[in-house]
Design a protein around this motif. Structure first.
Motif, mmCIF file in Angstrom:
data_model
loop_
_atom_site.group_PDB
_atom_site.id
_atom_site.type_symbol
_atom_site.label_atom_id
_atom_site.label_comp_id
_atom_site.label_asym_id
_atom_site.label_seq_id
_atom_site.Cartn_x
_atom_site.Cartn_y
_atom_site.Cartn_z
ATOM 1 N N GLU B 22 0.835 -1.196 0.000
ATOM 2 C CA GLU B 22 0.000 0.000 0.000
ATOM 3 C C GLU B 22 0.874 1.252 0.000
ATOM 4 O O GLU B 22 0.599 2.211 -0.698
ATOM 5 C CB GLU B 22 -0.927 0.007 1.218
ATOM 6 C CG GLU B 22 -2.083 -0.958 1.139
ATOM 7 C CD GLU B 22 -1.667 -2.370 1.518
ATOM 8 O OE1 GLU B 22 -0.518 -2.570 1.986
ATOM 9 O OE2 GLU B 22 -2.491 -3.294 1.338
ATOM 10 N N ILE B 25 2.272 1.759 -3.460
ATOM 11 C CA ILE B 25 1.302 2.323 -4.414
ATOM 12 C C ILE B 25 1.043 3.792 -4.105
ATOM 13 O O ILE B 25 1.003 4.636 -5.012
ATOM 14 C CB ILE B 25 -0.006 1.502 -4.389
ATOM 15 C CG1 ILE B 25 0.263 0.144 -5.041
ATOM 16 C CG2 ILE B 25 -1.129 2.217 -5.133
ATOM 17 C CD1 ILE B 25 -0.873 -0.813 -4.945
ATOM 18 N N ASN B 26 0.922 4.110 -2.824
ATOM 19 C CA ASN B 26 0.706 5.510 -2.454
ATOM 20 C C ASN B 26 1.900 6.363 -2.847
ATOM 21 O O ASN B 26 1.744 7.495 -3.311
ATOM 22 C CB ASN B 26 0.451 5.632 -0.952
ATOM 23 C CG ASN B 26 -0.908 5.083 -0.595
ATOM 24 O OD1 ASN B 26 -1.842 5.135 -1.398
ATOM 25 N ND2 ASN B 26 -1.041 4.512 0.594
ATOM 26 N N ALA B 29 1.726 7.109 -6.466
ATOM 27 C CA ALA B 29 0.737 8.151 -6.745
ATOM 28 C C ALA B 29 1.278 9.520 -6.343
ATOM 29 O O ALA B 29 1.084 10.505 -7.059
ATOM 30 C CB ALA B 29 -0.556 7.853 -6.013
ATOM 31 N N LYS B 30 1.993 9.576 -5.225
ATOM 32 C CA LYS B 30 2.553 10.856 -4.773
ATOM 33 C C LYS B 30 3.622 11.356 -5.739
ATOM 34 O O LYS B 30 3.780 12.562 -5.942
ATOM 35 C CB LYS B 30 3.184 10.690 -3.375
ATOM 36 C CG LYS B 30 2.198 10.431 -2.275
ATOM 37 C CD LYS B 30 1.550 11.695 -1.806
ATOM 38 C CE LYS B 30 0.571 11.400 -0.679
ATOM 39 N NZ LYS B 30 -0.439 12.413 -0.560
ATOM 40 N N ASN B 32 3.516 11.238 -8.695
ATOM 41 C CA ASN B 32 2.833 11.613 -9.940
ATOM 42 C C ASN B 32 3.192 10.674 -11.096
ATOM 43 O O ASN B 32 3.308 11.092 -12.242
ATOM 44 C CB ASN B 32 3.155 13.070 -10.307
ATOM 45 C CG ASN B 32 1.929 13.739 -10.876
ATOM 46 O OD1 ASN B 32 0.824 13.202 -10.814
ATOM 47 N ND2 ASN B 32 2.118 14.929 -11.429
ATOM 48 N N PHE B 35 0.403 5.191 -13.680
ATOM 49 C CA PHE B 35 0.314 3.725 -13.668
ATOM 50 C C PHE B 35 -1.163 3.324 -13.641
ATOM 51 O O PHE B 35 -2.039 4.090 -13.237
ATOM 52 C CB PHE B 35 1.080 3.131 -12.475
ATOM 53 C CG PHE B 35 0.495 3.443 -11.142
ATOM 54 C CD1 PHE B 35 0.820 4.620 -10.487
ATOM 55 C CD2 PHE B 35 -0.380 2.562 -10.505
ATOM 56 C CE1 PHE B 35 0.282 4.913 -9.248
ATOM 57 C CE2 PHE B 35 -0.911 2.843 -9.261
ATOM 58 C CZ PHE B 35 -0.577 4.032 -8.633
#
Lengths: 95, 415
Positions: B22, B25-26, B29-30, B32, B35
């Motif tokens: 997790e 994945i975070n 995303a952070k 940028n 995916f």
């Protein structure tokens, strides 16, 4: 009385957005959910993924956690502030 | 459209294994990172797809989050092209192809001629060739304005000329000059004389002195309308006003009888192929002929030469400037063979009728025909006896035509 205790505490910006009738997601950065049918869920202003599986995804929304239940759930796309979850959505719950 | 962009950019499916997926994945995303297709395969294994450029970032995040990142699958054009990175000959070939495409697209391969009706395209192309414009010429080197001037001066039949270059195709647009009407010089005195022997059925005199009348029989070459007019004096006058020369004009229709003969030998020599033949090949590239044979004579004494040209046509109808030429030399022997009399007679009859139509012209009419055929000295002779109605008057310059007797005597009287 009991429900008031359970109610979470609102922040200043959140209160201001309610008082001034302004959009909370823009002013207070509150999470914004958009559900398209039962196959697609878009979410903005989330904090992060807490757990993930094909049946259940937990998303950190700041002051609460969003629990999404369903089948064949998939994080289709994920950016810093946006999230797209697809699959057969059965239940969405704020925790 | 999305799949095309992804195909062009290249995508990689990575499998990440670790305890805190997790967080991984975070972090992605952070950062940028773009995916998608996150597939949670096992409790501690997740697969996701990233762009080709994002793989490095995924690896860095994986290291930071204590996860193992393994590339599972690579897709897209960049990875396809990477396979050929070491194939130098192929790269050189591609480079040469692109270079030749750039270079050859500047040359003219096809010349299309439009707008011509009376002047043939072959004439125009031949004239263009004289000025250096032919398949294979370097397009930008053509001075189109100068070429248009030269073409208009060289071909008087053209009133407009334009050459437009469309890549390797040169489009020639021409307009033809309107033909000059035939001018009759009426200042020169003429007679109208007969072109055939016959009986006059109609006489229309527009200028001149008619020497014949309807129903008269005239001979070939006889003057029908004279250009020498005797000026009539007044009844009370003794003075002779002499003669005047005019441009005689008129139409004289007559019934004519024509006799035409044609003959053909009954024993004809016909070609009989022996079965022996030789072939020669050549390629015609941009007007240059490349022969695939030596310059040697043909061993046959009598032969037919058959040339077959194979050309290639594009979907838009234009012909490529390359053609394959095959010359076949087929040996034959001459054999004497008797003609079929009936077939030969039909052929001669047709030929005689065609000749007759040429004699009497388009306005003439064939009233009656009789054919007589006979065999004489190994020949088939066919005679056509035809009765026609035709215009027999023809203008002839006065100096060249015989002087009418009546006027000659009149002229003598005046002297």
């Amino acid at each position: 009385m009991e429900s008031k205790e359970k109610r979470r505490k609102e922040g200043l910006l959140e209160k201001a957005s309610v008082l001034l009738d302004l959009p909370g997601d823009t002013v207070a950065g509150l999470p914004c959910l958009e559900l398209i049918g039962d196959r697609e869920l878009r979410m903005e202003n989330y904090r992060g993924i807490l757990s993930c599986s094909k049946e259940e995804i937990h998303v950190d929304g700041g002051k609460w956690v969003l629990r999404i239940q369903g089948q064949d759930l998939e994080i289709r796309a994920m950016r810093e502030r946006e999230l797209l979850i697809t699959g057969w959505l059965d239940r969405i719950e704020l925790m | 459209m999305k799949w095309l962009i992804l195909f062009l950019r290249g995508t990689v499916t990575v499998v990440v294994t670790g305890a805190d997926l997790e967080r991984f994945i975070n972090s992605c995303a952070k950062a940028n990172l773009l995916f998608w297709a996150v597939d949670w395969r096992e409790p501690f294994t997740v697969a996701l797809t990233v762009t080709r450029r994002g793989v490095q970032t995924v690896r860095q995040i994986g290291t930071r989050c204590q996860c193992t990142v393994v590339e599972e699958k690579r897709n897209g054009l960049p990875f396809f092209l990477t396979r050929f990175r070491k194939r130098y000959a192929l790269l050189v070939g591609v480079g040469l192809f692109i270079l030749s495409l750039c270079v050859f697209s500047r040359f003219v391969f096809v010349i299309d001629v439009e707008g011509n009706e009376r002047v043939s395209s072959a004439e125009i192309l031949s004239q263009l060739r004289q000025y250096g414009v032919k398949p294979g010429v370097y397009g930008p080197s053509i001075d189109r304005r100068e070429l248009a001037n030269q073409m208009l001066l060289g071909m008087r039949e053209l009133s407009f000329f334009s050459l437009n270059l469309h890549g390797t195709r040169a489009e020639v647009i021409v307009r033809e000059r309107a033909p000059k009407p035939e001018l009759v010089d009426e200042s020169k005195p003429t007679n109208v004389v007969s072109t055939a022997t016959g009986i006059i059925t109609n006489l229309e005199v527009r200028k001149g002195d008619p020497l014949v009348k309807k129903g008269d029989t005239v001979m070939e070459g006889e003057i029908l309308i004279s250009g020498l007019i005797d000026i009539q004096e007044a009844a009370y006058s003794n003075a002779d006003l002499g003669t005047s020369l005019v441009h005689a004009q008129g139409r004289v229709d007559a019934r004519t009888w024509r006799t035409l003969k044609a003959k053909i030998p009954l024993l004809a020599q016909v070609k009989q192929p022996t079965g022996e033949e030789e072939s020669r090949w050549a390629v015609n590239l941009l007007g240059n002929r490349v022969k695939f044979y030596r310059n040697g004579g043909i061993s046959f004494s009598k032969y037919d030469k058959i040339t077959t040209t194979k050309t290639w046509v594009l979907s838009d109808g234009s012909i490529l400037p390359i053609s394959l030429e095959k010359e076949t030399f087929r040996q034959y022997e001459l054999l004497d063979e008797e003609l079929e009399v009936e077939a030969a007679e039909v052929m001669l009859r047709e030929a005689l009728l065609n000749n007759l139509r040429a004699y009497i012209g388009e306005e003439g009419e064939i009233l009656r025909t009789d054919f007589v055929s006979r065999q004489v000295d190994g020949f088939l002779e066919v005679t056509l006896l035809a009765e026609c109605s035709e215009q027999i008057g023809q203008m002839v310059l006065l100096e060249a035509s015989p002087q009418p007797e009546r006027l000659e005597s009149g002229t003598v009287n005046t002297q």
